[in-house]
Design a protein around this motif. Structure first.
Motif: not given
Length: 302
Positions: A208-226
């Motif tokens: 049920a929370a998968s969409t928000g969790i995926l958003t969190a992972i993408v935000l973390g990935l963006a932080r890692a790339f930068g």
């Protein structure tokens, strides 16, 4: 008196709305200006120095000329692969810890989570990246060198661990908010059907929370790339493909941070570095579009 009060309220409302509108427009204009600046600088590699996009993205030959005449090679594949490897490994390390922490602080022990764990996680956000890099250099790098008996501890693994610690609070906080926003009726229904707590967690709550969790992972990935400074201190900055996780390599942000100050303005080397900055900007835009797509999907589901 009432008329005067209404006029004052009217002025305040429109004053606040006007200030908010101006600030929003300023951010939009600033973002567009940065994008145009990077596009102008980064495209010189392909327009002025006649290199192809395929060479830049898929060649590993990196010998740009530090002159306006050009004639060098600008293959950035080693840096791109280094960024992808370190960020992917950082996600593999960080995501399980982040999800477990988010579940514990929201569903298993909310009181302990709000009083102790959430403040502790938020402390990580305020730590400067140079501190992460320095701790990684003086503690993690010698530890890897000793444990794995390698001649150097600076490696993909060291960079990934440092990145994992840095993106941990972002993924944890956003995932906790996503889990907290799940309708309680789903949880009560799962318990009503005889589910155990763990069955409820991985069969009902997480999906049920998968969409928000995926958003969190993408935000973390963006932080890692930068991230540049912390990674450049522990990755080794060797211009070579790593044969294992214990080998040093280089990535996009480290290369830009290390070489931009010494590159001649207007030269091919400088233009190639700006092209890498443009690539990072495009990657950031892609991450933002993914986040918006996931947010739209979440609203549709709700």
């Amino acid at each position: 008196m009432d008329t005067s009060r209404q006029q004052n309220m009217f002025r305040r409302e429109y004053l606040g709305k006007g200030i908010a509108t101006i600030c929003g427009l300023f951010l939009i204009v600033l973002t567009i200006a940065i994008g145009c600046f990077l596009l102008g600088k980064g495209s010189l590699t392909f327009t002025q120095f006649d290199h192809s996009i395929a060479e830049f993205l898929f060649s590993s030959e990196w010998k740009p000329s530090d002159t306006e005449a050009g004639g060098g090679q600008v293959g950035a594949l080693i840096f791109i692969v280094g960024s992808i490897l370190t960020c992917a490994l950082a996600l593999l390390i960080s995501v399980p810890f982040s999800l477990c922490t988010a579940i514990f602080m929201t569903k298993i022990s909310p009181q302990l989570g709000e009083k102790i764990i959430r403040p502790a996680v938020e402390i990580f956000v305020g730590i400067p990246s140079v501190v992460y890099g320095w701790v990684g250099l003086v503690v993690l790098v010698p530890l890897i060198k000793t444990i794995f008996d390698v001649p150097h501890g600076q490696s993909v693994l060291a960079a990934a661990i440092v990145l994992a610690v840095m993106i941990y609070p972002t993924i944890t906080s956003v995932s906790a908010d996503a889990i907290r926003s799940v309708n309680n009726k789903y949880i009560e229904g799962a318990y009503g059907l005889g589910s155990t707590r763990w069955q409820m967690l991985y069969k009902v709550l997480l999906p049920a929370a998968s969409t928000g969790i995926l958003t969190a992972i993408v935000l973390g990935l963006a932080r890692a790339f930068g991230e540049a400074l912390a990674v450049s201190m522990v990755i080794g900055k060797m211009r070579a493909f790593p044969e294992s996780l214990l080998d040093p390599t280089n990535n996009l942000t480290s290369a830009i941070a290390s070489d931009m100050g010494g590159a001649m303005d207007g030269g091919e080397f400088n233009a190639a570095l700006w092209s890498m900055a443009l690539l990072l900007f495009i990657i950031s835009l892609v991450f933002i579009l993914i986040i918006h797509a996931l947010s739209g999907r979440k609203e549709e589901v709700a």
